[in-house]
Scaffold this active site. Structure first.
Site, PDB file in Angstrom:
ATOM      1  N   HIS A 136       3.274   6.885   5.724  1.00 59.30           N
ATOM      2  CA  HIS A 136       2.051   7.600   6.095  1.00 59.30           C
ATOM      3  C   HIS A 136       1.179   6.842   7.094  1.00 59.30           C
ATOM      4  O   HIS A 136       0.391   7.434   7.807  1.00 59.30           O
ATOM      5  CB  HIS A 136       1.241   7.991   4.847  1.00 59.30           C
ATOM      6  CG  HIS A 136       0.454   6.880   4.241  1.00 59.30           C
ATOM      7  ND1 HIS A 136       1.011   5.927   3.427  1.00 59.30           N
ATOM      8  CD2 HIS A 136      -0.852   6.549   4.347  1.00 59.30           C
ATOM      9  CE1 HIS A 136       0.083   5.075   3.046  1.00 59.30           C
ATOM     10  NE2 HIS A 136      -1.055   5.417   3.600  1.00 59.30           N
ATOM     11  N   ASP A 137       1.292   5.518   7.154  1.00 64.21           N
ATOM     12  CA  ASP A 137       0.492   4.744   8.116  1.00 64.21           C
ATOM     13  C   ASP A 137       1.324   4.271   9.305  1.00 64.21           C
ATOM     14  O   ASP A 137       0.845   3.463  10.102  1.00 64.21           O
ATOM     15  CB  ASP A 137      -0.156   3.535   7.417  1.00 64.21           C
ATOM     16  CG  ASP A 137      -1.418   3.930   6.640  1.00 64.21           C
ATOM     17  OD1 ASP A 137      -2.083   4.899   7.045  1.00 64.21           O
ATOM     18  OD2 ASP A 137      -1.716   3.275   5.621  1.00 64.21           O
TER      19      ASP A 137
ATOM     20  N   GLU B 184      -0.086   5.782  12.750  1.00 64.33           N
ATOM     21  CA  GLU B 184      -1.482   5.374  12.991  1.00 64.33           C
ATOM     22  C   GLU B 184      -1.630   3.874  13.170  1.00 64.33           C
ATOM     23  O   GLU B 184      -2.389   3.414  14.021  1.00 64.33           O
ATOM     24  CB  GLU B 184      -2.338   5.861  11.813  1.00 64.33           C
ATOM     25  CG  GLU B 184      -3.820   5.675  12.000  1.00 64.33           C
ATOM     26  CD  GLU B 184      -4.587   6.204  10.791  1.00 64.33           C
ATOM     27  OE1 GLU B 184      -4.433   7.391  10.456  1.00 64.33           O
ATOM     28  OE2 GLU B 184      -5.332   5.408  10.183  1.00 64.33           O
ATOM     29  N   ASP B 185      -0.930   3.091  12.367  1.00 68.44           N
ATOM     30  CA  ASP B 185      -1.191   1.644  12.348  1.00 68.44           C
ATOM     31  C   ASP B 185      -0.103   0.790  12.985  1.00 68.44           C
ATOM     32  O   ASP B 185      -0.338  -0.393  13.242  1.00 68.44           O
ATOM     33  CB  ASP B 185      -1.416   1.169  10.904  1.00 68.44           C
ATOM     34  CG  ASP B 185      -2.723   1.687  10.329  1.00 68.44           C
ATOM     35  OD1 ASP B 185      -3.643   1.945  11.134  1.00 68.44           O
ATOM     36  OD2 ASP B 185      -2.833   1.850   9.112  1.00 68.44           O
TER      37      ASP B 185
ATOM     38  N   HIS C 198       0.812  -1.220   0.000  1.00 67.51           N
ATOM     39  CA  HIS C 198       0.000   0.000   0.000  1.00 67.51           C
ATOM     40  C   HIS C 198       0.853   1.281   0.000  1.00 67.51           C
ATOM     41  O   HIS C 198       0.662   2.135  -0.886  1.00 67.51           O
ATOM     42  CB  HIS C 198      -0.996  -0.062   1.168  1.00 67.51           C
ATOM     43  CG  HIS C 198      -1.728   1.205   1.429  1.00 67.51           C
ATOM     44  ND1 HIS C 198      -2.594   1.770   0.511  1.00 67.51           N
ATOM     45  CD2 HIS C 198      -1.726   2.054   2.501  1.00 67.51           C
ATOM     46  CE1 HIS C 198      -3.092   2.901   1.016  1.00 67.51           C
ATOM     47  NE2 HIS C 198      -2.583   3.085   2.214  1.00 67.51           N
TER      48      HIS C 198
ATOM     49  N   ASP D  91      -3.325   8.624  -1.063  1.00 68.50           N
ATOM     50  CA  ASP D  91      -3.894   7.579  -0.193  1.00 68.50           C
ATOM     51  C   ASP D  91      -5.338   7.285  -0.594  1.00 68.50           C
ATOM     52  O   ASP D  91      -5.757   6.118  -0.692  1.00 68.50           O
ATOM     53  CB  ASP D  91      -3.822   8.065   1.262  1.00 68.50           C
ATOM     54  CG  ASP D  91      -4.066   6.972   2.282  1.00 68.50           C
ATOM     55  OD1 ASP D  91      -3.778   5.795   1.993  1.00 68.50           O
ATOM     56  OD2 ASP D  91      -4.533   7.301   3.393  1.00 68.50           O
TER      57      ASP D  91
HETATM   58  P1  NDP Z   1     -12.469   1.343   7.513  1.00 69.46           P
HETATM   59  O1  NDP Z   1     -11.886   2.615   7.998  1.00 69.46           O
HETATM   60  O2  NDP Z   1     -12.790   0.249   8.469  1.00 69.46           O
HETATM   61  O3  NDP Z   1     -11.592   0.711   6.379  1.00 69.46           O
HETATM   62  C1  NDP Z   1     -11.108   1.503   5.368  1.00 69.46           C
HETATM   63  C2  NDP Z   1      -9.606   1.670   5.547  1.00 69.46           C
HETATM   64  O4  NDP Z   1      -8.992   0.378   5.549  1.00 69.46           O
HETATM   65  C3  NDP Z   1      -9.017   2.404   4.394  1.00 69.46           C
HETATM   66  O5  NDP Z   1      -9.077   3.788   4.618  1.00 69.46           O
HETATM   67  C4  NDP Z   1      -7.604   1.860   4.383  1.00 69.46           C
HETATM   68  O6  NDP Z   1      -6.925   2.657   5.339  1.00 69.46           O
HETATM   69  C5  NDP Z   1      -7.728   0.446   4.932  1.00 69.46           C
HETATM   70  N1  NDP Z   1      -7.683  -0.684   3.964  1.00 69.46           N
HETATM   71  C6  NDP Z   1      -7.030  -1.852   4.150  1.00 69.46           C
HETATM   72  N2  NDP Z   1      -7.217  -2.690   3.151  1.00 69.46           N
HETATM   73  C7  NDP Z   1      -8.003  -2.074   2.258  1.00 69.46           C
HETATM   74  C8  NDP Z   1      -8.524  -2.456   0.995  1.00 69.46           C
HETATM   75  N3  NDP Z   1      -8.298  -3.651   0.421  1.00 69.46           N
HETATM   76  N4  NDP Z   1      -9.313  -1.587   0.330  1.00 69.46           N
HETATM   77  C9  NDP Z   1      -9.556  -0.376   0.878  1.00 69.46           C
HETATM   78  N5  NDP Z   1      -9.098   0.049   2.077  1.00 69.46           N
HETATM   79  C10 NDP Z   1      -8.311  -0.797   2.777  1.00 69.46           C
HETATM   80  O7  NDP Z   1     -13.774   1.636   6.683  1.00 69.46           O
HETATM   81  P2  NDP Z   1     -14.844   2.673   7.014  1.00 69.46           P
HETATM   82  O8  NDP Z   1     -15.184   2.563   8.437  1.00 69.46           O
HETATM   83  O9  NDP Z   1     -14.374   3.941   6.451  1.00 69.46           O
HETATM   84  O10 NDP Z   1     -16.099   2.200   6.173  1.00 69.46           O
HETATM   85  C11 NDP Z   1     -16.449   2.799   4.961  1.00 69.46           C
HETATM   86  C12 NDP Z   1     -17.805   3.438   5.067  1.00 69.46           C
HETATM   87  O11 NDP Z   1     -18.774   2.479   5.405  1.00 69.46           O
HETATM   88  C13 NDP Z   1     -17.889   4.532   6.100  1.00 69.46           C
HETATM   89  O12 NDP Z   1     -18.550   5.644   5.547  1.00 69.46           O
HETATM   90  C14 NDP Z   1     -18.674   3.927   7.248  1.00 69.46           C
HETATM   91  O13 NDP Z   1     -19.515   4.883   7.864  1.00 69.46           O
HETATM   92  C15 NDP Z   1     -19.503   2.909   6.557  1.00 69.46           C
HETATM   93  N6  NDP Z   1     -19.725   1.716   7.340  1.00 69.46           N
HETATM   94  C16 NDP Z   1     -20.641   0.881   6.890  1.00 69.46           C
HETATM   95  C17 NDP Z   1     -20.876  -0.301   7.519  1.00 69.46           C
HETATM   96  C18 NDP Z   1     -21.848  -1.198   6.902  1.00 69.46           C
HETATM   97  O14 NDP Z   1     -21.869  -2.358   7.248  1.00 69.46           O
HETATM   98  N7  NDP Z   1     -22.652  -0.720   5.950  1.00 69.46           N
HETATM   99  C19 NDP Z   1     -20.163  -0.673   8.757  1.00 69.46           C
HETATM  100  C20 NDP Z   1     -19.165   0.264   9.146  1.00 69.46           C
HETATM  101  C21 NDP Z   1     -18.963   1.419   8.435  1.00 69.46           C
HETATM  102  P3  NDP Z   1      -5.342   2.968   5.330  1.00 69.46           P
HETATM  103  O15 NDP Z   1      -4.925   3.385   3.985  1.00 69.46           O
HETATM  104  O16 NDP Z   1      -5.195   4.036   6.378  1.00 69.46           O
HETATM  105  O17 NDP Z   1      -4.745   1.679   5.772  1.00 69.46           O
HETATM  106 ZN    ZN Z   2      -3.031   4.495   3.712  1.00 72.18          ZN
END
Ligand code: NDP
Ligand code: ZN
Length: 188
Positions: free
Chosen positions: A64-65, A68-69, A38, A134
């Site tokens: 960048h992560d 946070e991670d 990533h 990102d």
């Molecule tokens: P998360 O924050 O849980 O997950 C998204 C983050 O995961 C990304 O920003 C990225 O962060 C990381 N990531 C790791 N692997 C992947 C991948 N293969 N593809 C994309 N991202 C990946 O998600 P959200 O909580 O933001 O959920 C998205 C939306 O859905 C929100 O608007 C939330 O409100 C809603 N939601 C809906 C639910 C439902 O069941 N309908 C339940 C919970 C939330 P990084 O780059 O920092 O690692």
């Molecule tokens: Zn990221």
């Protein structure tokens, strides 16, 4: 550790730290891809797609992560120790950019997402470049290899939230914004 002068050495050092810190982590896609793919995607977007070669921006993208991670996890430095490592090894700009793209994990998720929208416009220029890359990388991942347990509604919500963040940074970098818009056009 002494700071490297050659930009290519700084970037290699940033990737080495990211690879070490993320070594036990996987992305959320069905194949559980190695996490380091990533940050490398962000580097590809910034340098190859958008022609950005500023070393502090590329080092911040590689890391960048990190705060946070990785920091605060078992066997890893605390967030404050991680910030000291970034400052000593990569300098003030890289620390400022990584700080600006890091959520405070002590806050509830919805609040963190709201704050990303609120703070996007006031982030330093270099941090906005990393943030744009990102969001492009994550939208591409959701299209090509989404988390296995994400229904359509959640994938769409993520696209729309990412667009809210990017809309607050319009005027930052035309090529990156065009790339984001082209990726967003593939919203599931
Ligand atoms: P998360 O924050 O849980 O997950 C998204 C983050 O995961 C990304 O920003 C990225 O962060 C990381 N990531 C790791 N692997 C992947 C991948 N293969 N593809 C994309 N991202 C990946 O998600 P959200 O909580 O933001 O959920 C998205 C939306 O859905 C929100 O608007 C939330 O409100 C809603 N939601 C809906 C639910 C439902 O069941 N309908 C339940 C919970 C939330 P990084 O780059 O920092 O690692
Ligand atoms: Zn990221």
């Amino acid at each position: 550790m002494e700071r490297r002068k050659e930009p290519i050495c700084q970037l290699i050092d940033a990737l080495a730290l990211a690879a070490e810190a993320h070594r036990h982590q996987r992305r959320k896609d069905a194949d559980a891809s190695p996490y380091i793919n990533h940050p490398i995607s962000l580097l590809h977007i910034l340098s190859i797609d958008a022609g950005i070669t500023e070393p502090s921006v590329l080092c911040a993208a590689a890391l960048h992560d990190y705060l946070e991670d990785c920091c605060g996890q078992a066997g890893q430095p605390s967030v404050e120790e991680g910030r000291s490592i970034l400052l000593a090894r990569f300098g003030q700009d890289v620390l400022a950019y990584v700080d600006a793209v890091s959520d405070d994990k002590r806050l509830p998720k919805q609040e963190r997402k709201r704050l990303q929208v609120e703070h996007a416009a006031s982030a330093p220029f270099g941090a906005r470049l990393v943030k744009l890359a990102d969001k492009i990388a994550n939208l591409r991942d959701i299209q090509a290899s989404p988390p296995a347990d994400w229904p359509l509604a959640r994938r769409r919500e993520y696209f729309d939230w990412a667009k809210q963040v990017v809309d607050r940074m319009r005027g930052t970098h035309a090529s990156l914004e065009a790339l984001f818009d082209a990726t967003y056009a593939g919203r599931p």
